[in-house]
Design an enzyme around this catalytic site. Structure first.
Site, mmCIF file in Angstrom:
data_model
loop_
_atom_site.group_PDB
_atom_site.id
_atom_site.type_symbol
_atom_site.label_atom_id
_atom_site.label_comp_id
_atom_site.label_asym_id
_atom_site.label_seq_id
_atom_site.Cartn_x
_atom_site.Cartn_y
_atom_site.Cartn_z
ATOM 1 N N PHE A 147 5.465 -5.340 8.021
ATOM 2 C CA PHE A 147 6.125 -5.283 6.718
ATOM 3 C C PHE A 147 6.405 -6.662 6.133
ATOM 4 O O PHE A 147 6.671 -6.771 4.944
ATOM 5 C CB PHE A 147 7.411 -4.451 6.813
ATOM 6 C CG PHE A 147 8.655 -5.256 6.987
ATOM 7 C CD1 PHE A 147 9.010 -5.758 8.222
ATOM 8 C CD2 PHE A 147 9.469 -5.533 5.900
ATOM 9 C CE1 PHE A 147 10.160 -6.519 8.372
ATOM 10 C CE2 PHE A 147 10.627 -6.282 6.042
ATOM 11 C CZ PHE A 147 10.968 -6.775 7.281
ATOM 12 N N LYS A 148 6.337 -7.714 6.943
ATOM 13 C CA LYS A 148 6.525 -9.076 6.422
ATOM 14 C C LYS A 148 5.571 -9.363 5.266
ATOM 15 O O LYS A 148 5.884 -10.146 4.371
ATOM 16 C CB LYS A 148 6.283 -10.115 7.525
ATOM 17 C CG LYS A 148 7.128 -9.984 8.767
ATOM 18 C CD LYS A 148 8.528 -10.529 8.576
ATOM 19 C CE LYS A 148 9.340 -10.609 9.857
ATOM 20 N NZ LYS A 148 9.519 -9.362 10.610
ATOM 21 N N ASP A 149 4.401 -8.715 5.279
ATOM 22 C CA ASP A 149 3.422 -8.928 4.205
ATOM 23 C C ASP A 149 3.983 -8.535 2.830
ATOM 24 O O ASP A 149 3.583 -9.102 1.818
ATOM 25 C CB ASP A 149 2.152 -8.101 4.449
ATOM 26 C CG ASP A 149 1.376 -8.571 5.667
ATOM 27 O OD1 ASP A 149 1.442 -9.758 6.007
ATOM 28 O OD2 ASP A 149 0.687 -7.723 6.282
#
Ligand SMILES: *Cc1c(COP(=O)(O)O)cnc(C)c1O
Length: 483
Positions: free
Chosen positions: A119-121
């Site tokens: 989810f960092k993207d």
């Protein structure tokens, strides 16, 4: 919209968005917050429902984020969100789809369709666009020097690869990342991305990064910057998917839902707190930790007690293995009505290796009643059981971090739908998946050949001067820097 530090909150020092975008931490050691949270009415939400259906996630992102930025023209911002949230970078055209677990109250909000399957993207892809835009507008450049043991570094590299005016020097502990993580990073061939394998452990990498960042002259000459989790721009990008999930799960105004969020540094769930403060109908924010339960302890007892490295366990949901929660100060600032002196006092005690205890105060009472927070934690056995059960009963395969979220969400099931945020794809955690379901996770087509092909990584001794030399050489080799 202007921004203030959690520790000073002196309106005279307020800064515009693009200044704090490039700055990260405030000079007084606090974190930036907007002066106020913009309010979103029920009518606006219904307009956004239409917008999401017709124009998609990137258009919604431009509207939500636009409320926080007045030093980037709306057309430019729409161009940047369109470039960030698109295929093939994201494997699903909906960018953040939701799916229901069987016919029950739990849903999954899928945040892992980006280039590194974590989810960092969601935040990094936009941060990359914003940084390149602003640096070019200022005729400036930046060298990002960071350390990673996994997800954050690779997500930053995929967001910054090939960009003008930005170089990335990323330190990793030699031989200590999973083969998938190594392949993901070391297969990048862009000249502005430099992977470094340091002889040492992750803490050694962090110490080296700290040493170059605290050398003020070196930092100024080589325009050192960071993209860590306290950057406000990352947080504001994350607010969008709370709106998106609410719009996808509800079908009309005023319907309340809850979110369950696997939590480490309190970034992901802090964005939920902000969305709720903006008026999104969120009933509860269900915080889930693994065995590193420093935040679960706070939300249960009112005691915030960061741990030392010797009390920080390596678990099978490794991206949540934190000893202190770097974004937590933002929530405490809101809880205390933005009283900077009080925030300084509380986090001063923590910085000295101590703790704070707000149990029995009206503020702690408000954490649950006013802000909707509840919490829980899980263990390796819980993760394995949850992954196995969802697989057997529903044919749904989730990763260990998402499993922490599902496990704690189940403790709090009531009438309203609960969206568990899925923070990574199972392919990244083959060992735990195999333990849970008896076979390895499938590899999505786009990652099928990642472990083949050439690798680019520089070996480095655990030595500050060697790192400085490498940075100098990198900057001098890139024509888009030093303009
Ligand atoms: C970073 C991360 C988390 C924790 O998110 P925070 O914003 O630090 O709370 C959870 N799961 C995965 C897979 C992550 O990469």
């Amino acid at each position: 919209m202007r921004y203030l530090s959690t520790r000073a909150l002196n309106a005279d020092d307020a800064k515009p968005f693009c200044d704090i975008l490039l700055e990260g931490l405030a000079a007084d050691g606090g974190l930036y917050l907007p002066e106020t949270y913009p309010q979103v009415s029920a009518e606006t939400l219904e307009q956004w429902r239409e917008l999401l259906a017709t124009e998609g996630y990137a258009a919604l992102a431009a509207r939500v984020i636009g409320l926080f930025i007045d030093d980037i023209p709306a057309d430019d911002l729409a161009r940047l969100t369109a470039a960030a949230y698109t295929g093939p970078k994201f494997s699903d055209p909906q960018i953040v789809p939701v799916s229901r677990i069987g016919a029950g109250p739990l849903w999954l909000g899928h945040l892992s369709n980006g280039p590194t399957a974590a989810f960092k993207d969601m935040a990094m892809q936009l941060l990359g666009e914003l940084m390149e835009y602003e640096l070019s507008r200022r005729g400036s450049w930046m060298t990002i020097v960071g350390a990673t043991s996994g997800d954050t570094g690779s997500s930053a590299e995929y967001a910054l690869r090939g960009r003008d005016g930005i170089a990335v020097v990323m330190l990793t502990p030699a031989g200590r990342m999973t083969p998938f993580q190594q392949a993901q990073m070391f297969s990048l061939s862009d000249p502005n991305i430099v992977n470094v394998a340091v002889e040492g452990v992750f803490d050694d990498c962090q110490d080296l990064v700290k040493a170059v960042h605290t050398d003020a002259a070196f930092k100024a000459t080589y325009h050192l910057g960071a993209v860590n989790s306290i950057n406000w721009a990352r947080l504001v990008a994350q607010v969008v998917y709370y709106f998106c999930c609410w719009l996808r799960v509800t079908d009309g105004p005023g319907q309340e839902i809850s979110f369950a969020v696997p939590t480490g540094n309190f970034g992901d769930i802090c964005a939920g707190h902000i969305a709720r403060a903006m008026g999104l109908p969120i009933r509860r924010l269900i915080l889930a930790t693994n065995e590193n339960d420093v935040l679960d302890e706070f939300f249960r007892t009112g005691v915030y007690r960061p741990r030392g490295p010797e009390q920080t366990w390596a678990t099978s949901s490794p991206s949540m293995d934190i000893s202190k929660a770097s974004n937590f100060e933002r929530f405490i600032a809101d809880l205390y009505g933005r009283d900077g002196a009080r925030v300084r006092e509380l986090f001063g005690a923590v910085a000295g290796g101590g703790f704070f205890d707000i149990s029995g105060t009206p503020e702690f009472e408000a954490v649950r009643t006013g802000y909707g927070f509840v919490s829980g934690s899980s263990t390796h056995a819980d993760r394995v059981a949850t992954i196995g059960r969802l697989w057997r009963e529903h044919g749904i395969l989730i990763d260990p971090h998402t499993a922490d979220g599902v496990k704690v969400a189940e403790q709090y099931v009531a009438d309203e739908p609960v969206v568990v945020l899925e923070t990574a794809l199972p392919v990244k955690f083959a060992e735990t998946i195999t333990e849970a379901i008896g076979e390895p996770p499938p590899t999505p087509e786009r990652f099928a050949h990642i472990e083949e092909g050439p690798r680019r990584v520089v070996d480095l001794p655990n030595d500050v001067d060697a790192l400085k030399q490498l940075i100098v050489g990198t900057v001098e080799s890139l024509p888009s820097l030093v303009r």
